[in-house]
Scaffold this active site. Structure first.
Site, PDB file in Angstrom:
ATOM      1  N   SER A 144       0.890  -1.254   0.051  1.00 16.56           N
ATOM      2  CA  SER A 144      -0.034  -0.050  -0.007  1.00 16.56           C
ATOM      3  C   SER A 144       0.996   1.489   0.095  1.00 16.56           C
ATOM      4  CB  SER A 144      -0.895   0.057   1.209  1.00 16.56           C
ATOM      5  OG  SER A 144      -1.447   1.087   1.495  1.00 16.56           O
ATOM      6  N   TYR A 157      -1.713   1.060  10.614  1.00 17.71           N
ATOM      7  CA  TYR A 157      -1.718   0.314   9.729  1.00 17.71           C
ATOM      8  C   TYR A 157      -0.758   0.360   8.719  1.00 17.71           C
ATOM      9  CZ  TYR A 157      -3.666  -0.789   4.945  1.00 17.71           C
ATOM     10  OH  TYR A 157      -3.747  -1.248   3.458  1.00 17.71           O
TER      11      TYR A 157
END
Length: 251
Positions: A144, A157
């Site tokens: 990501s 995250y």
């Protein structure tokens, strides 16, 4: 075996209900893939995903897999590879978490880290060794852009994805020259169940767009893929933004 354009005939998905993974599987089935293993926690959703891919003409099998149970990974994945060569492993499991809750409840934050990083390290190493033993294959990690630089809004995250990304890059270097191709895919905000209800930032993308980028990356034997491609320049600028300025950005 892969065709001349690097597309797989067989695919193992770790995270078998991932919308990005399923979009990628559908796209590859439309090209050449004929055998698909969907690995994930047993659930109606996993079986429904398998049925959807079978309807496209693929031989689809499911296998019980839990990212949070690394002691089982060698046995579970070993059984899959024992059935025959796997041309591509797509590591697609992960959780977004809830930043506010995870800050209040460290155990919740640890679960995010264990799923996104520790589980990926375990499964990635097991898959890499199996691919190396058979002498060919691609190992694709869904990372990501959140891992490029931790933001206040989702640093738990983001830090887990940063760890995953660094691990995958190092693994790719370790496997260079062995016949195993490692590719890291860095999507931005993807419209999916995971992000439902969240404010959509610029350059948001879709599971189908990520799947298209994965196919192109396989054909080119890319090592890093950004989705959309414009995020590469955006994240480069953010990565080098002075910290005092970065803290004031509305991100």
């Amino acid at each position: 075996m892969k065709d001349a354009f690097g597309l797989p005939q067989s695919l193992l998905v770790l995270g078998g209900t991932s919308e990005i993974a399923l979009a990628t599987a559908r796209r590859l089935i439309g090209r050449r893939t004929r055998t698909v293993w969907l690995a994930g926690r047993p659930s109606p959703g996993l079986e429904e995903a398998a049925e959807g891919l079978r309807a496209l003409g693929a031989d689809v099998r499911t296998v019980a897999f839990d990212a949070l149970d690394p002691e089982s990974h060698e046995t579970v994945l070993g059984k899959v590879f024992a059935e025959g060569d796997i041309d591509m492993v797509l590591l697609a499991f992960g959780v977004l978490g809830d930043q506010a809750r995870d800050e209040r409840e460290p155990a919740s934050a640890v679960r995010v880290a264990q799923t996104n990083y520790t589980g990926a390290v375990s499964a990635g190493l097991v898959a890499a060794r199996a691919l190396q033993t058979q002498g060919h294959g691609s190992l694709v990690f869904l990372s990501s852009v959140a891992g490029e630089r931790a933001r206040r809004s989702n640093f738990i995250y983001g830090s887990s994805k940063a760890g995953l990304d660094a691990f995958a890059q190092g693994l790719g270097d370790a496997l260079h020259g062995t016949g195993v191709h490692v590719m890291v895919v860095r999507p931005g905000f993807v419209r999916s169940r995971m992000t439902a209800g969240l404010e959509e930032p610029p350059l948001a993308t879709t599971p189908d767009a990520v799947a298209t980028a994965v196919e192109l990356g396989l054909r080119r034997r890319s090592e890093t893929v950004w989705v959309p491609g414009a995020l590469r320049l955006t994240m480069s600028a953010l990565r080098h933004t002075p910290r005092a300025v970065f803290r004031r950005l509305p991100i």
